[in-house]
Design a protein around this motif. Structure first.
Motif, mmCIF file in Angstrom:
data_model
loop_
_atom_site.group_PDB
_atom_site.id
_atom_site.type_symbol
_atom_site.label_atom_id
_atom_site.label_comp_id
_atom_site.label_asym_id
_atom_site.label_seq_id
_atom_site.Cartn_x
_atom_site.Cartn_y
_atom_site.Cartn_z
ATOM 1 N N ALA A 29 1.009 -1.100 -0.055
ATOM 2 C CA ALA A 29 -0.046 0.040 -0.178
ATOM 3 C C ALA A 29 0.906 1.245 -0.061
ATOM 4 O O ALA A 29 2.030 1.297 0.812
ATOM 5 N N GLY A 30 0.615 2.025 -0.746
ATOM 6 C CA GLY A 30 1.232 3.315 -0.880
ATOM 7 C C GLY A 30 0.623 4.530 -1.837
ATOM 8 O O GLY A 30 -0.241 4.165 -2.448
ATOM 9 N N ARG A 31 0.956 5.871 -1.619
ATOM 10 C CA ARG A 31 0.417 6.725 -2.546
ATOM 11 C C ARG A 31 1.060 6.493 -4.028
ATOM 12 O O ARG A 31 1.832 5.722 -4.413
ATOM 13 N N SER A 32 0.328 7.131 -4.868
ATOM 14 C CA SER A 32 0.600 6.825 -6.242
ATOM 15 C C SER A 32 1.978 7.247 -6.690
ATOM 16 O O SER A 32 2.496 8.563 -6.081
ATOM 17 N N ASN A 33 2.865 6.574 -7.368
ATOM 18 C CA ASN A 33 3.984 6.988 -7.735
ATOM 19 C C ASN A 33 5.123 7.030 -6.578
ATOM 20 O O ASN A 33 6.104 7.647 -6.495
ATOM 21 N N VAL A 34 4.824 6.181 -5.583
ATOM 22 C CA VAL A 34 5.955 5.978 -4.687
ATOM 23 C C VAL A 34 6.735 5.002 -4.814
ATOM 24 O O VAL A 34 7.760 4.823 -4.282
ATOM 25 N N GLY A 35 6.426 4.158 -5.920
ATOM 26 C CA GLY A 35 7.615 3.120 -6.479
ATOM 27 C C GLY A 35 7.401 1.678 -6.064
ATOM 28 O O GLY A 35 8.147 0.790 -6.136
ATOM 29 N N VAL A 109 1.197 -6.305 5.496
ATOM 30 C CA VAL A 109 1.318 -5.321 4.821
ATOM 31 C C VAL A 109 2.658 -4.333 4.550
ATOM 32 O O VAL A 109 3.061 -3.855 5.722
ATOM 33 N N LEU A 110 2.884 -4.075 3.380
ATOM 34 C CA LEU A 110 4.104 -3.368 3.048
ATOM 35 C C LEU A 110 3.737 -1.933 2.938
ATOM 36 O O LEU A 110 3.197 -1.574 1.777
ATOM 37 N N LEU A 130 -4.169 0.693 9.899
ATOM 38 C CA LEU A 130 -3.397 -0.570 10.117
ATOM 39 C C LEU A 130 -3.324 -0.545 11.587
ATOM 40 O O LEU A 130 -3.553 -1.687 11.976
ATOM 41 N N ILE A 131 -3.065 0.525 12.454
ATOM 42 C CA ILE A 131 -2.993 0.253 13.931
ATOM 43 C C ILE A 131 -4.227 -0.305 14.437
ATOM 44 O O ILE A 131 -4.164 -1.167 15.374
ATOM 45 N N HIS A 132 -5.263 0.483 13.996
ATOM 46 C CA HIS A 132 -6.438 0.352 14.661
ATOM 47 C C HIS A 132 -6.865 -1.230 14.573
ATOM 48 O O HIS A 132 -7.675 -1.587 15.502
ATOM 49 N N THR A 137 2.592 -4.805 9.920
ATOM 50 C CA THR A 137 2.897 -3.600 8.859
ATOM 51 C C THR A 137 4.563 -3.568 8.837
ATOM 52 O O THR A 137 4.982 -3.661 9.990
ATOM 53 N N CYS A 138 4.905 -3.633 7.636
ATOM 54 C CA CYS A 138 6.396 -3.182 7.532
ATOM 55 C C CYS A 138 6.371 -1.813 6.684
ATOM 56 O O CYS A 138 5.930 -1.832 5.821
ATOM 57 N N VAL A 139 7.195 -0.826 7.336
ATOM 58 C CA VAL A 139 7.360 0.372 6.632
ATOM 59 C C VAL A 139 8.484 0.217 5.729
ATOM 60 O O VAL A 139 9.466 0.096 6.111
ATOM 61 N N VAL A 140 8.280 0.522 4.187
ATOM 62 C CA VAL A 140 9.420 0.631 3.523
ATOM 63 C C VAL A 140 9.573 1.900 2.928
ATOM 64 O O VAL A 140 8.649 2.608 2.228
ATOM 65 N N MET A 141 10.720 2.419 3.182
ATOM 66 C CA MET A 141 11.114 3.844 2.602
ATOM 67 C C MET A 141 11.822 3.598 1.419
ATOM 68 O O MET A 141 13.093 3.472 1.460
ATOM 69 N N THR A 142 11.239 4.217 0.350
ATOM 70 C CA THR A 142 11.715 4.004 -1.136
ATOM 71 C C THR A 142 12.563 4.986 -1.620
ATOM 72 O O THR A 142 12.412 6.242 -0.762
ATOM 73 N N LYS A 143 13.258 5.014 -2.510
ATOM 74 C CA LYS A 143 13.946 6.163 -3.283
ATOM 75 C C LYS A 143 15.100 6.518 -2.381
ATOM 76 O O LYS A 143 15.333 8.023 -2.376
#
Length: 204
Positions: A29-35, A109-110, A130-132, A137-143
């Motif tokens: 899951a992520g915003r458009s164009n996040v990679g 969920v990534l 996701l918390i609720h 969840t794993c947060v993936v920080m791209t770019k």
């Protein structure tokens, strides 16, 4: 994990189209164009299995990719793109919400965010949701390759604080260009989706 087989399966818009083989599912899951597409391609060592687009909002379904016949990557429509109609955004939201709440094979969920920028309102809303519902969840920080290494920790701290991440929440810094974070992310995914034997023997 060594990926020896990866294939696109289906663009699904509802439960009647989801695969019924009960393999573990990893959602992105992520915003458009996040990679997200570039991330998938790097993870499976393919250049264009997940099609990248210069047109944000192009992904309008849940795109299923089967990996080594062991699991699926499920790519969500990108959120937060203004040119998509409100009606379409609401329809996507309902589809994603139903999937997240009702899909038994979902293991993780990534949540994909851009390391260069503070999380958007949509990123924060997704994280709170996701918390609720207590969804792993794993947060993936791209770019990451777009930033000097000297700024990585500073930007990670902003993301950690804005998304209410604790030391127990997995975070992976990633670069599709460099392959940075690929092995670390596979380790996280394997903990949630695979048995010890499967990790060691991806063709089993």
């Amino acid at each position: 994990m060594k990926v020896t087989q990866a294939e696109f399966i289906i663009s699904a818009v509802g439960p009647d189209q989801y695969p019924d083989d009960a393999l573990p599912e990893i959602a992105l899951a992520g915003r458009s164009n996040v990679g997200k597409s570039s991330l998938i391609n790097r993870m499976i060592n393919r250049k264009n299995l997940a099609r990248t687009s210069s047109q944000p909002g192009k992904t309008q379904c849940l795109n299923y990719y089967r990996i080594n016949d062991l699991m699926y990557f499920v790519d969500f429509p990108g959120y937060g793109y203004a040119k998509v109609s409100k009606t379409q955004r609401q329809a996507w939201g309902k589809m994603i919400e139903r999937y997240l709440l009702e899909r038994d094979p979902l293991q993780l969920v990534l949540q994909v965010v851009d390391l260069r920028h503070p999380p958007s309102k949509d990123d924060i809303m997704m994280r709170e949701w996701l918390i609720h519902y207590d969804i792993p969840t794993c947060v993936v920080m791209t770019k990451a390759d777009k930033l000097p290494k000297s700024q990585w920790q500073k930007h990670m701290k902003v993301i950690r604080n804005d998304l209410q991440l604790t030391s127990s929440n997995p975070m992976v810094m990633f670069s599709s260009e460099l392959g940075l974070g690929k092995d670390e992310l596979w380790e996280v995914i394997s903990r949630y989706a695979l048995t010890t034997d499967e990790v060691g023997n991806p063709q089993s």
